[in-house]
Write an enzyme that holds these catalytic residues in place. Structure first.
Site, PDB file in Angstrom:
ATOM      1  N   ASP A 157      50.519  26.159  13.027  1.00 45.96           N
ATOM      2  CA  ASP A 157      49.377  26.902  13.587  1.00 45.96           C
ATOM      3  C   ASP A 157      48.588  27.551  12.455  1.00 45.96           C
ATOM      4  O   ASP A 157      49.135  27.806  11.371  1.00 45.96           O
ATOM      5  CB  ASP A 157      49.871  28.031  14.504  1.00 45.96           C
ATOM      6  CG  ASP A 157      50.549  27.520  15.768  1.00 45.96           C
ATOM      7  OD1 ASP A 157      50.401  26.336  16.087  1.00 45.96           O
ATOM      8  OD2 ASP A 157      51.230  28.335  16.415  1.00 45.96           O
ATOM      9  N   ARG A 207      44.873  19.390  13.658  1.00 45.13           N
ATOM     10  CA  ARG A 207      44.524  19.925  14.975  1.00 45.13           C
ATOM     11  C   ARG A 207      43.246  20.759  14.838  1.00 45.13           C
ATOM     12  O   ARG A 207      43.225  21.763  14.120  1.00 45.13           O
ATOM     13  CB  ARG A 207      45.657  20.817  15.485  1.00 45.13           C
ATOM     14  CG  ARG A 207      45.286  21.566  16.756  1.00 45.13           C
ATOM     15  CD  ARG A 207      46.233  22.717  17.010  1.00 45.13           C
ATOM     16  NE  ARG A 207      47.549  22.252  17.409  1.00 45.13           N
ATOM     17  CZ  ARG A 207      48.628  23.040  17.393  1.00 45.13           C
ATOM     18  NH1 ARG A 207      48.552  24.278  16.960  1.00 45.13           N
ATOM     19  NH2 ARG A 207      49.792  22.571  17.780  1.00 45.13           N
TER      20      ARG A 207
HETATM   21  C1  LIG Z   1      46.971  23.222  21.565  1.00 40.63           C
HETATM   22  C2  LIG Z   1      46.201  24.382  21.016  1.00 40.63           C
HETATM   23  C3  LIG Z   1      46.548  24.897  19.786  1.00 40.63           C
HETATM   24  C4  LIG Z   1      45.833  25.957  19.223  1.00 40.63           C
HETATM   25  N1  LIG Z   1      46.179  26.418  17.988  1.00 40.63           N
HETATM   26  C5  LIG Z   1      45.453  27.404  17.428  1.00 40.63           C
HETATM   27  C6  LIG Z   1      45.720  27.846  16.107  1.00 40.63           C
HETATM   28  O1  LIG Z   1      46.624  27.373  15.440  1.00 40.63           O
HETATM   29  N2  LIG Z   1      44.943  28.845  15.608  1.00 40.63           N
HETATM   30  C7  LIG Z   1      43.910  29.411  16.318  1.00 40.63           C
HETATM   31  O2  LIG Z   1      43.214  30.283  15.789  1.00 40.63           O
HETATM   32  N3  LIG Z   1      43.658  29.004  17.594  1.00 40.63           N
HETATM   33  C8  LIG Z   1      44.396  28.039  18.159  1.00 40.63           C
HETATM   34  N4  LIG Z   1      44.100  27.635  19.431  1.00 40.63           N
HETATM   35  C9  LIG Z   1      43.150  28.414  20.254  1.00 40.63           C
HETATM   36  C10 LIG Z   1      41.726  27.945  20.073  1.00 40.63           C
HETATM   37  O3  LIG Z   1      41.296  28.235  18.753  1.00 40.63           O
HETATM   38  C11 LIG Z   1      40.787  28.623  21.056  1.00 40.63           C
HETATM   39  O4  LIG Z   1      40.844  30.013  20.918  1.00 40.63           O
HETATM   40  C12 LIG Z   1      41.103  28.304  22.496  1.00 40.63           C
HETATM   41  O5  LIG Z   1      41.541  26.984  22.659  1.00 40.63           O
HETATM   42  C13 LIG Z   1      39.836  28.473  23.356  1.00 40.63           C
HETATM   43  O6  LIG Z   1      38.820  27.623  22.870  1.00 40.63           O
HETATM   44  P1  LIG Z   1      38.290  26.344  23.676  1.00 40.63           P
HETATM   45  O7  LIG Z   1      38.021  25.267  22.677  1.00 40.63           O
HETATM   46  O8  LIG Z   1      39.223  25.970  24.743  1.00 40.63           O
HETATM   47  O9  LIG Z   1      36.863  26.782  24.183  1.00 40.63           O
HETATM   48  P2  LIG Z   1      36.406  27.971  25.114  1.00 40.63           P
HETATM   49  O10 LIG Z   1      34.929  27.993  24.972  1.00 40.63           O
HETATM   50  O11 LIG Z   1      37.158  29.225  24.853  1.00 40.63           O
HETATM   51  O12 LIG Z   1      36.803  27.487  26.561  1.00 40.63           O
HETATM   52  C14 LIG Z   1      36.186  26.331  27.149  1.00 40.63           C
HETATM   53  C15 LIG Z   1      36.453  26.358  28.627  1.00 40.63           C
HETATM   54  O13 LIG Z   1      37.853  26.205  28.880  1.00 40.63           O
HETATM   55  C16 LIG Z   1      38.245  26.966  29.988  1.00 40.63           C
HETATM   56  N5  LIG Z   1      39.224  27.997  29.583  1.00 40.63           N
HETATM   57  C17 LIG Z   1      39.441  28.480  28.350  1.00 40.63           C
HETATM   58  N6  LIG Z   1      40.425  29.411  28.372  1.00 40.63           N
HETATM   59  C18 LIG Z   1      40.812  29.506  29.660  1.00 40.63           C
HETATM   60  C19 LIG Z   1      41.798  30.278  30.347  1.00 40.63           C
HETATM   61  N7  LIG Z   1      42.587  31.167  29.712  1.00 40.63           N
HETATM   62  N8  LIG Z   1      41.937  30.120  31.667  1.00 40.63           N
HETATM   63  C20 LIG Z   1      41.166  29.229  32.340  1.00 40.63           C
HETATM   64  N9  LIG Z   1      40.211  28.469  31.747  1.00 40.63           N
HETATM   65  C21 LIG Z   1      40.054  28.595  30.434  1.00 40.63           C
HETATM   66  C22 LIG Z   1      37.017  27.643  30.510  1.00 40.63           C
HETATM   67  O14 LIG Z   1      36.456  26.853  31.519  1.00 40.63           O
HETATM   68  C23 LIG Z   1      36.110  27.674  29.309  1.00 40.63           C
HETATM   69  O15 LIG Z   1      34.769  27.742  29.652  1.00 40.63           O
HETATM   70  C24 LIG Z   1      44.773  26.539  19.983  1.00 40.63           C
HETATM   71  C25 LIG Z   1      44.420  26.019  21.229  1.00 40.63           C
HETATM   72  C26 LIG Z   1      45.100  24.943  21.741  1.00 40.63           C
HETATM   73  C27 LIG Z   1      44.680  24.395  23.080  1.00 40.63           C
END
Ligand SMILES: Cc1cc2nc3c(=O)[nH]c(=O)nc-3n(C[C@H](O)[C@H](O)[C@H](O)COP(=O)(O)OP(=O)(O)OC[C@H]3O[C@@H](n4cnc5c(N)ncnc54)[C@H](O)[C@@H]3O)c2cc1C
Length: 331
Positions: A157, A207
């Site tokens: 991560d 990732r």
């Molecule tokens: C497998 C994985 C690994 C990750 N690893 C890291 C890491 O190592 N470091 C790091 O900084 N971040 C990590 N993240 C988190 C990432 O950086 C984002 O903060 C997070 O994924 C939200 O961004 P998004 O791309 O989904 O877009 P967003 O714009 O946040 O969300 C897009 C859409 O997804 C839906 N959504 C998002 N969250 C929710 C929720 N809680 N409940 C319901 N619907 C929701 C909504 O419809 C939203 O409009 C990881 C995420 C994933 C999925």
């Protein structure tokens, strides 16, 4: 994947007040109160809302959920929620938790869609302690070795921007012995497009995520539209490159752009994958898996599930409302 959540959704306004932000802050504030925490911890783990986002407290919970997901064609990336690491002993406990879950997966003959992955945060393995880079590297190495023996892979991560260089150094060292070690990169950071270029070589698993931390303007884009545009630029680099991109986002526009870019570059479906969190966009996860693409689900488990759950609830007002309703209805 812990840390201060980034505020990324479109604001819901009421009389000039950003209601989503207010609700998010109130929920996070409320969740820090010990009495509230105790009550919710006692009540929620057995209830649907907590179970929707977290596998459970025990290793067996992570294995059970992995098995359920494998049956519907989805892979897993298992993350341990062990709380903030402030001592070597705690870092060793976290390492032991990862070794235990990898061992259990192997013992249960887990054969997911693609190999199982564990998601490893280096701060939890001691990166922030004295001599942290060496300590975290040694712990991560043990986990990589166990994962390799079990036929699983490790992805590291990415913490906040103050630890990007240290994390990339550790990943570089891990890849000497375990070349399939993945690493997360965050498109909110100005540096990430260049990091993607550097890391898009053959066999390199990257990732791509937007980033979960509130970062300063000196290091990161502050506008969510800029973070999204950077995501597309980084996707272009990774999909055109020789590495193995892992598209970690629930943003359906980005998911579709990733699919289009993969098609444009003639990528085999086995040469990249999508990743989403357990309990989020479940229908979309299944749709991706059913169309023959690789879909991996981040499955968190561990005793310190509470903070993770609260962050997921605070991300969306609808989740918070669902949670509060379930507590009221069933208490
Ligand atoms: C497998 C994985 C690994 C990750 N690893 C890291 C890491 O190592 N470091 C790091 O900084 N971040 C990590 N993240 C988190 C990432 O950086 C984002 O903060 C997070 O994924 C939200 O961004 P998004 O791309 O989904 O877009 P967003 O714009 O946040 O969300 C897009 C859409 O997804 C839906 N959504 C998002 N969250 C929710 C929720 N809680 N409940 C319901 N619907 C929701 C909504 O419809 C939203 O409009 C990881 C995420 C994933 C999925």
């Amino acid at each position: 994947m812990a840390g201060a959540p980034r505020h990324t959704r479109a604001p819901l306004q009421w009389d000039g007040v950003d209601v989503s932000d207010l609700l998010r802050k109130s929920l996070l504030q409320l969740s820090t109160m010990t009495s509230v925490r105790d009550a919710i911890e006692r009540a929620a783990i057995s209830r649907g809302v907590a179970r929707r986002f977290v596998a459970g407290a025990e290793t067996a919970d992570a294995v059970r959920v992995s098995d359920e997901l494998a049956r519907v064609g989805r892979g897993v990336s298992i993350g341990y929620l062990g709380g903030e690491t402030t001592s070597l002993e705690h870092a060793q406990q976290t390492k032991a938790a990862y070794l235990a879950v990898v061992g259990e997966l192997a013992a249960n003959g887990y054969i997911g869609h693609g190999r199982a992955e564990v998601s490893v945060p280096l701060p939890a393995l001691g990166l922030g302690l004295d001599d942290g880079r060496r300590v975290a590297l040694e712990h991560a190495r043990e986990i990589c070795r166990a994962a390799a023996d079990a036929g699983a892979v490790v992805t590291v991560d990415m913490p906040d921007h103050t630890m990007t260089d240290a994390t990339l150094h550790v990943v570089h060292d891990l890849r000497q012995d375990f070349p399939d070690t993945g690493v997360a990169l965050q498109t909110c950071l100005h540096r990430t497009e260049a990091d993607c270029r550097e890391l898009s070589y053959a066999g390199s698993r990257v990732r791509l995520c937007k980033g979960a931390y509130r970062e300063p303007g000196s290091a990161a884009y502050q506008d969510r539209a800029d973070v999204d545009k950077a995501y597309v630029r980084c996707l272009k680099v990774l999909m055109a490159g020789a590495g193995y991109p892992m598209v970690a986002s629930h943003d359906l526009r980005l998911v579709e752009i990733a699919a289009a870019l993969a098609g444009k570059h003639g990528r085999d479906p086995k040469s990249f994958e999508y990743q989403m969190r357990y309990g989020i966009r479940i229908d979309e996860q299944q749709r991706i898996a059913d169309r023959g693409d690789q879909m991996r689900v981040y499955v968190p488990f561990g005793s310190e599930w509470y903070g993770y759950l609260m962050r997921r609830l605070a991300e969306r007002p609808a989740n918070a409302a669902l949670f509060l309703r379930s507590l009221l209805v069933r208490s």
